[in-house]
Design a protein around this motif. Structure first.
Motif, PDB file in Angstrom:
ATOM      1  N   LEU A 159       0.818  -1.209   0.000  1.00 57.49           N
ATOM      2  CA  LEU A 159       0.000   0.000   0.000  1.00 57.49           C
ATOM      3  C   LEU A 159       0.853   1.260   0.000  1.00 57.49           C
ATOM      4  N   GLY A 160       2.044   1.191   0.588  1.00 55.98           N
ATOM      5  CA  GLY A 160       2.906   2.373   0.638  1.00 55.98           C
ATOM      6  C   GLY A 160       3.756   2.555  -0.601  1.00 55.98           C
ATOM      7  N   THR A 161       4.197   1.440  -1.217  1.00 60.61           N
ATOM      8  CA  THR A 161       5.123   1.551  -2.343  1.00 60.61           C
ATOM      9  C   THR A 161       4.425   1.798  -3.678  1.00 60.61           C
ATOM     10  N   LEU A 164       3.732   4.950  -8.569  1.00 59.04           N
ATOM     11  CA  LEU A 164       2.826   5.570  -9.540  1.00 59.04           C
ATOM     12  C   LEU A 164       3.045   7.077  -9.616  1.00 59.04           C
ATOM     13  N   ILE A 165       3.189   7.705  -8.458  1.00 59.04           N
ATOM     14  CA  ILE A 165       3.404   9.160  -8.431  1.00 59.04           C
ATOM     15  C   ILE A 165       4.715   9.509  -9.134  1.00 59.04           C
ATOM     16  N   GLY A 166       5.765   8.679  -8.907  1.00 58.31           N
ATOM     17  CA  GLY A 166       7.043   8.945  -9.557  1.00 58.31           C
ATOM     18  C   GLY A 166       6.939   8.861 -11.071  1.00 58.31           C
ATOM     19  N   MET A 167       6.261   7.793 -11.562  1.00 55.64           N
ATOM     20  CA  MET A 167       6.123   7.641 -13.007  1.00 55.64           C
ATOM     21  C   MET A 167       5.266   8.751 -13.606  1.00 55.64           C
ATOM     22  N   ILE A 168       4.188   9.073 -12.910  1.00 60.76           N
ATOM     23  CA  ILE A 168       3.317  10.141 -13.414  1.00 60.76           C
ATOM     24  C   ILE A 168       4.059  11.474 -13.428  1.00 60.76           C
ATOM     25  N   THR A 220      14.798  16.163 -18.716  1.00 57.88           N
ATOM     26  CA  THR A 220      13.913  15.097 -18.246  1.00 57.88           C
ATOM     27  C   THR A 220      14.704  13.997 -17.546  1.00 57.88           C
ATOM     28  N   ARG A 221      15.867  13.698 -18.070  1.00 52.62           N
ATOM     29  CA  ARG A 221      16.698  12.677 -17.417  1.00 52.62           C
ATOM     30  C   ARG A 221      17.114  13.112 -16.029  1.00 52.62           C
ATOM     31  N   ASN A 222      17.458  14.378 -15.880  1.00 53.30           N
ATOM     32  CA  ASN A 222      17.804  14.865 -14.540  1.00 53.30           C
ATOM     33  C   ASN A 222      16.625  14.721 -13.583  1.00 53.30           C
ATOM     34  N   ILE A 223      15.429  15.059 -14.087  1.00 51.48           N
ATOM     35  CA  ILE A 223      14.229  14.915 -13.251  1.00 51.48           C
ATOM     36  C   ILE A 223      13.990  13.445 -12.916  1.00 51.48           C
ATOM     37  N   ALA A 224      14.232  12.559 -13.907  1.00 56.22           N
ATOM     38  CA  ALA A 224      14.031  11.131 -13.668  1.00 56.22           C
ATOM     39  C   ALA A 224      14.946  10.625 -12.561  1.00 56.22           C
ATOM     40  N   PHE A 225      16.250  11.021 -12.607  1.00 56.43           N
ATOM     41  CA  PHE A 225      17.179  10.588 -11.564  1.00 56.43           C
ATOM     42  C   PHE A 225      16.758  11.119 -10.192  1.00 56.43           C
ATOM     43  N   VAL A 249      14.223  10.189  -4.873  1.00 56.27           N
ATOM     44  CA  VAL A 249      13.227  10.547  -3.866  1.00 56.27           C
ATOM     45  C   VAL A 249      12.292   9.370  -3.584  1.00 56.27           C
ATOM     46  N   CYS A 250      11.881   8.667  -4.651  1.00 49.10           N
ATOM     47  CA  CYS A 250      10.976   7.520  -4.476  1.00 49.10           C
ATOM     48  C   CYS A 250      11.643   6.416  -3.661  1.00 49.10           C
ATOM     49  N   LEU A 251      12.932   6.155  -3.939  1.00 52.27           N
ATOM     50  CA  LEU A 251      13.639   5.146  -3.154  1.00 52.27           C
ATOM     51  C   LEU A 251      13.697   5.535  -1.682  1.00 52.27           C
TER      52      LEU A 251
END
Length: 765
Positions: free
Chosen positions: A15-17, A22-26, A285-290, A295-297
């Motif tokens: 439930l937490g992950t 999803l928020i990270g991908m979105i 975008t790559r910088n944002i992805a990293f 942050v997600c980890l």
């Protein structure tokens, strides 16, 4: 046995992950889309700026050429035969060609007299036959356009023109002529490399270039034409298919994905193109992805630690409860189930079944026990104070201020479908009906006692008058329901209210004594002990039933029901003059009716000074001797003036409400205004407001709002250039089609037709 704890831990982690992932991908997707949109928008702005610079250059040159062609020198030279001896004219013509202005330097300029066969350049004068570009100039003369720019640089023309490459503007002289072949030409050449300086080039925004309507990269090298040929064909194909004059799409150059943005010029049909490598677009975008991944980890790690700690804390009460259940020694019929909660559920269910069986046995006897305790209270064998202390234990009412005894007796079974042997059963039915009609907090358990149905009723009121009214309403309700369901007439005696249960026996006697008045009053009565006692002592009566009639008269007066008011007043006078004992007191009783009428007037905010002329009216009332005089006095001096004032007050209120609703429409017609919103703001029911508005304005609320909006729309269509879709949006229509339908229905034409009609009328003026 820790199965449930493992499930709780797994569920919390999932439930937490999942939301974090999803928020990270979105977030990554949204950020990438936003960056790409911003790059597209930036490229469009750059293309637009480039287009404006280049078009300004050619427009300036075009203006200079037009001005030059209209000079007297050119007009006279077109019909003259010049030779090398015309040195002064040639020099003047050369000076004019040198003065052609543009933001870039003019490489070469010519005036060619095709009719007379000579040509003047910036540094030459030759007969047309010996001019090296004569064939090319004659091909220009065959072009159907009077003013055009030549961008074609095929191998043959490049060989003819020589280097460096140029763009050539050609104007026929005269500009407007009926001749198929013009008499002369003005030819101006601009270096392509000068035009290239006007194109914006940047590593961040890619490569910018121009193509003509055929898709030719006329400023590019052969390598560039080949490199971007596929993109150019895609652009020209989209334009031929009728797509937008500008747009963007993705393509490839040398295997690398690029974002292509193009803009078509309405001036000369050239297409301005920008190609940006996607590697530049996706760099941020790559910088944002990293960053998002990191942050997600971090959040997932925090969630894992929190879930482990939280699930352990949440599992601790379950573990303690499991230990307690095991200590009870109750064997689970299911053998423990799949996890700890199943084991606890099975054990508790076993305990609950045992408790329910015991409770059912007790509940089956509690009803009879409560009736027995109430019966002992009525015969004086139970201390009322002790019963009150045990009220919570037995479910008796607790929070009451006063109580009274209400006794119901059947008047007679004659002329009914029942016999004397049915009396016990009928009393039992009445007892059940009383128990259902009165809520448990309004009474103690009803009982049958000595051929009567007896109820100890609780009262929330401490005032004697209010308590008696409450008891009378309950008695009326019981009497009505018994007649409705059993077709049986009953009389009800009511005791005086008392504050202690120890007075129950005395109160029961008072209710029985009140029922004795059936001897003189007849059957089907509701009697308070106080009324019965006053009749016995003084021969007078408490006019509670007259008070009810007075309330009915005032109600019909308030609702402006004239016929019902007259009927109620006639019945009131019948009751008033029924007994001789009333005759000496009728003035005082009528004053009570007048007082209630004046109370109604005061509540409605009407001035009472208009009703009576001081004490003179009261003296007239006391001097009335017949019933007809009294009826006339009340109708003429009281009821009709009051009804008129109330109607006038209501009409004033209607006007105020309608005016306020009209103001709301005038001020808020561009908002999501509705009848329900007005009702909420004005604190009235929507149906009432609809009726008031229709009555005062002569039109429904929705029609008035629609007409006002259409009038505003007509004014905007006449005085502004707002789009129809913008007007529709301002007027809160869900879509433009709905607005157009409403406008056509109201005006008889569409908004566009109305705007065109008004413009035509204004132009005629």
């Amino acid at each position: 046995m820790r199965t449930y704890w493992m499930r709780l831990l797994s569920f919390g982690f999932i439930l937490g992950t999942i939301p974090v992932a999803l928020i990270g991908m979105i977030s990554y997707y949204i950020a990438g889309s936003d960056i790409e949109s911003k790059v597209k928008e930036s490229n469009r702005h750059i293309l637009l700026q480039t287009q404006m610079r280049i078009e300004q250059t050619f427009k300036t040159l075009e203006k200079s050429v037009l001005q030059f062609s209209n000079t007297p020198m050119v007009k006279s030279a077109i019909s003259e035969q010049w030779t090398v001896r015309e040195f002064e004219k040639v020099n003047t013509m050369t000076t004019g060609l040198l003065n052609l202005q543009t933001s870039v330097l003019v490489n070469q300029a010519y005036f060619a007299n095709l009719d007379k066969g000579w040509v003047v350049g910036l540094n030459l004068f030759k007969p047309m036959d010996s001019f090296q570009y004569a064939a090319m100039f004659r091909s220009y003369a065959q072009d159907p356009k009077s003013l055009f720019v030549v961008t074609d640089h095929s191998a043959e023309r490049s060989k003819t023109m020589g280097d460096p490459k140029t763009l050539t503007m050609v104007q026929k002289v005269p500009l407007i002529s009926n001749l198929t072949v013009p008499k002369g030409l003005i030819v101006v050449e601009i270096l392509q490399e000068d035009i290239l300086t006007l194109l914006a080039q940047s590593e961040n925004f890619g490569y910018h270039y121009m193509i003509d309507q055929s898709g030719t990269h006329f400023l590019g090298t052969e390598e560039q034409q080949k490199e971007y040929g596929n993109i150019n064909r895609l652009i020209t194909g989209k334009l031929k298919e009728g797509e937008e004059k500008s747009g963007s799409f993705h393509s490839t150059v040398h295997g690398d994905e690029v974002m292509v943005t193009y803009q078509t010029s309405a001036y000369n049909g050239w297409i301005y193109v920008s190609t940006t490598p996607m590697s530049v677009v996706t760099k941020e975008t790559r910088n944002i992805a990293f960053l998002t991944f990191g942050v997600c980890l971090s959040i997932i790690a925090f969630v894992l630690v929190s879930v482990f700690y939280g699930s352990s804390r949440m599992y601790r009460p379950i573990r303690n409860l499991l230990d307690v259940v095991k200590q009870t020694g109750v064997e689970s019929p299911g053998g423990g189930g799949k996890n700890e909660l199943n084991y606890i559920e099975s054990s508790v269910r076993t305990l609950w079944n045992s408790r329910s069986q015991l409770q059912q046995q007790v509940v089956g006897q509690i009803r009879y026990l409560k009736e027995y305790l109430v019966l002992k209270l009525f015969i004086g064998q139970t201390n009322g104070e002790a019963l009150q202390q045990q009220a919570q234990l037995y479910g008796f009412p607790q929070n009451w201020r006063m109580v009274a005894v209400m006794t119901v007796q059947i008047d007679s079974l004659q002329k009914t479908r029942y016999g004397e042997h049915d009396k016990g059963l009928l009393l039992f039915a009445i007892n059940n009906m009383v128990g259902e009609l009165l809520a448990p907090e309004q009474r103690f358990d009803p009982i049958l006692f000595d051929q009567s149905q007896v109820t100890l009723v609780t009262l929330d009121e401490t005032e004697e008058t209010e308590g008696k009214e409450q008891l009378y309403r309950l008695a009326e309700k019981i009497q009505h329901e018994v007649m409705h369901y059993l077709q049986l007439q009953v009389s009800i005696g009511i005791s005086r209210p008392f504050s202690s249960l120890s007075h129950t026996v005395r109160a029961y006697g008072e209710s029985l004594a009140a029922l004795k008045s059936r001897i003189s009053l007849g059957y089907g009565i509701i009697v308070h002990y106080d009324d019965f006692n006053k009749q016995e002592d003084s021969g007078s009566a408490v006019y509670s039933h007259l008070s009810i009639m007075e309330d009915r008269i005032v109600h019909h007066l308030k609702t402006n029901e004239t016929d019902k008011r007259e009927e109620a007043f006639h019945t009131y006078l019948d009751a008033l003059f029924e007994k001789e004992s009333y005759l000496s007191e009728h003035v005082a009783i009528l004053l009570q009716l007048i007082a209630k009428t004046l109370q109604l007037v005061r509540e409605q905010g009407v001035t009472m000074g208009k009703l009576f002329d001081g004490d003179r009216s009261m003296s007239e009332l006391s001097s009335l001797n017949t019933r007809e005089e009294i009826e006339t006095w009340f109708r003429v001096r009281l009821f009709e003036p009051v009804a008129s004032m109330l109607a006038e007050q209501e009409e004033t209120q209607y006007i105020n409400i309608a005016n306020r609703m009209t103001e709301m429409i005038h001020e808020g017609f561009q908002s999501d205004l509705s009848l329900e919103l007005c009702a909420k703001l004005l604190n009235y029911h929507p149906v009432y407001l609809s009726r008031v508005f229709k009555k005062h304005m002569g039109v429904a609320f929705s029609d008035y709002l629609s007409d006002y909006r259409m009038n505003w729309a007509k004014q905007v269509l006449e005085t502004t250039d707002l789009k129809i879709s913008e007007i529709s949006e301002k007027l809160q229509y869900k879509n433009t089609s709905a607005f157009i339908r409403t406008f056509r229905k109201a005006v008889g034409m569409t908004p566009g037709q109305y705007r065109d009609l008004r413009k035509a009328v204004q132009e005629q003026k």
